[in-house]
Design a protein around this motif. Structure first.
Motif, PDB file in Angstrom:
ATOM      1  N   SER A  29     -18.399 -24.237 -13.511  1.00  0.00           N
ATOM      2  CA  SER A  29     -19.312 -25.181 -14.131  1.00  0.00           C
ATOM      3  C   SER A  29     -19.200 -25.101 -15.647  1.00  0.00           C
ATOM      4  CB  SER A  29     -20.753 -24.890 -13.705  1.00  0.00           C
ATOM      5  OG  SER A  29     -21.665 -25.636 -14.486  1.00  0.00           O
ATOM      6  N   SER A  30     -19.102 -26.258 -16.295  1.00  0.00           N
ATOM      7  CA  SER A  30     -19.022 -26.294 -17.760  1.00  0.00           C
ATOM      8  C   SER A  30     -20.378 -26.082 -18.414  1.00  0.00           C
ATOM      9  CB  SER A  30     -18.449 -27.640 -18.211  1.00  0.00           C
ATOM     10  OG  SER A  30     -19.284 -28.706 -17.772  1.00  0.00           O
ATOM     11  N   ILE A  31     -21.430 -26.093 -17.595  1.00  0.00           N
ATOM     12  CA  ILE A  31     -22.783 -25.957 -18.140  1.00  0.00           C
ATOM     13  C   ILE A  31     -23.215 -24.494 -18.207  1.00  0.00           C
ATOM     14  CG2 ILE A  31     -25.211 -26.564 -17.827  1.00  0.00           C
ATOM     15  CD1 ILE A  31     -24.279 -29.136 -16.480  1.00  0.00           C
ATOM     16  N   ASN A  32     -23.177 -23.817 -17.088  1.00  0.00           N
ATOM     17  CA  ASN A  32     -23.675 -22.438 -17.071  1.00  0.00           C
ATOM     18  C   ASN A  32     -22.640 -21.425 -16.610  1.00  0.00           C
ATOM     19  OD1 ASN A  32     -23.572 -22.997 -14.341  1.00  0.00           O
ATOM     20  ND2 ASN A  32     -25.779 -23.347 -14.170  1.00  0.00           N
ATOM     21  N   GLY A  33     -21.396 -21.857 -16.388  1.00  0.00           N
ATOM     22  CA  GLY A  33     -20.347 -20.914 -16.025  1.00  0.00           C
ATOM     23  C   GLY A  33     -20.334 -20.481 -14.579  1.00  0.00           C
ATOM     24  N   ASP A  34     -21.130 -21.115 -13.725  1.00  0.00           N
ATOM     25  CA  ASP A  34     -21.128 -20.766 -12.312  1.00  0.00           C
ATOM     26  C   ASP A  34     -19.785 -21.124 -11.672  1.00  0.00           C
ATOM     27  OD1 ASP A  34     -23.702 -19.905 -12.512  1.00  0.00           O
ATOM     28  OD2 ASP A  34     -24.612 -21.760 -11.743  1.00  0.00           O
ATOM     29  N   HIS A  36     -17.666 -22.432  -8.744  1.00  0.00           N
ATOM     30  CA  HIS A  36     -17.856 -23.301  -7.588  1.00  0.00           C
ATOM     31  C   HIS A  36     -16.538 -23.466  -6.822  1.00  0.00           C
ATOM     32  CE1 HIS A  36     -21.844 -24.356  -8.995  1.00  0.00           C
ATOM     33  NE2 HIS A  36     -21.342 -24.688 -10.167  1.00  0.00           N
TER      34      HIS A  36
END
Length: 260
Positions: A29-34, A36
């Protein structure tokens, strides 16, 4: 599928649903680094690798009245086969001015032949020949040879999280001499490389694969520069409707949706 049935086109339409790669394990994820990343079952690796998890994908085919329903075929084919298959169905010959690496799939799909025409499949990582798959005629073995493999990170993992995708260049791969050898019919997860001590035909298999690579290499030629000035220059006569220059072609915008 429902639309084809509704329009009575199901007996005139070949549907081929497949993918060009396995799941992307390093999807972040580019938002929080999760993370996926996907999952490729028992198969090693994923997108951008030539481990089975990167290239072994399912294909679902339907053509009512032409292809037998409910059948399963585990022969290795390639997306390169789509082109000669479509050309054949159109009643045309494949081009003879170049080497066509694909094969017509219809005899295999209709059950007229039991084995893929691909005795060898050459797996590239960018411009580098990474692996070769050999399906010997009249044999149950499927041999796969790796000349180099990606360096997974973290070590002993199944992906390349530090670069978000496995790379093919120096510093990110390990070359193997002799190459790694697997029998996919017995080891589809590519866990245990074979050696001259564990595989009596090791050197024979390597010799056959190296000769196949030499023959394959002879068929390759440089591709003309696709970014040359003549190729990159805008050609308005090739632009789809509607043109921005004095209506070089005309579109019916009002009815465009109805014509879909």
């Amino acid at each position: 599928m429902s639309t084809l049935d509704h329009l009575n086109l199901n007996e005139r339409t070949l549907v081929y649903f497949t993918s060009d790669q396995g799941a992307h394990l390093e999807e972040i994820s580019s938002i929080n680094g999760d993370i996926h990343g996907g999952w490729n079952g028992i198969y090693k690796g994923g997108k951008a690798t030539n481990w089975e998890g990167g290239i072994r994908v399912p294909g679902i085919v339907r053509w009512t009245g032409v292809l037998p329903a409910g059948t399963h075929n585990d022969q290795p084919t390639s997306n390169m086969d789509i082109f000669p298959t479509v050309v054949n169905l159109a009643g045309l010959p494949v081009p003879s001015d170049r080497i066509i690496d694909g094969h017509n799939l219809m005899p295999l799909l209709q059950g007229n032949v039991l084995q893929s025409e691909h005795e060898f499949l050459f797996h590239y990582c960018n411009a580098y020949l990474n692996a070769v798959r050999w399906l010997p005629r009249q044999s149950d073995s499927i041999w796969k040879v790796f000349f180099f493999t990606p360096n997974f990170y973290p070590v002993n993992s199944n992906s390349c999280l530090h670069t978000h995708v496995c790379l093919c260049t120096k510093g990110y791969i390990t070359h193997h001499d002799p190459p790694l050898l697997f029998d996919l019919s017995k080891d589809p997860s590519e866990e245990i490389p074979l050696t001259p001590e564990t595989e009596p035909n090791f050197h024979l298999i390597m010799a056959v694969v190296r000769q196949a690579v030499a023959n394959h290499t002879k068929t390759l030629s440089d591709v003309p520069n696709q970014l040359s000035l003549s190729n990159a220059f805008w050609k308005p006569w090739l632009q789809p409707c509607c043109s921005s220059l004095s209506e070089l072609c005309v579109c019916d915008k009002d009815n465009s949706d109805a014509n879909l």
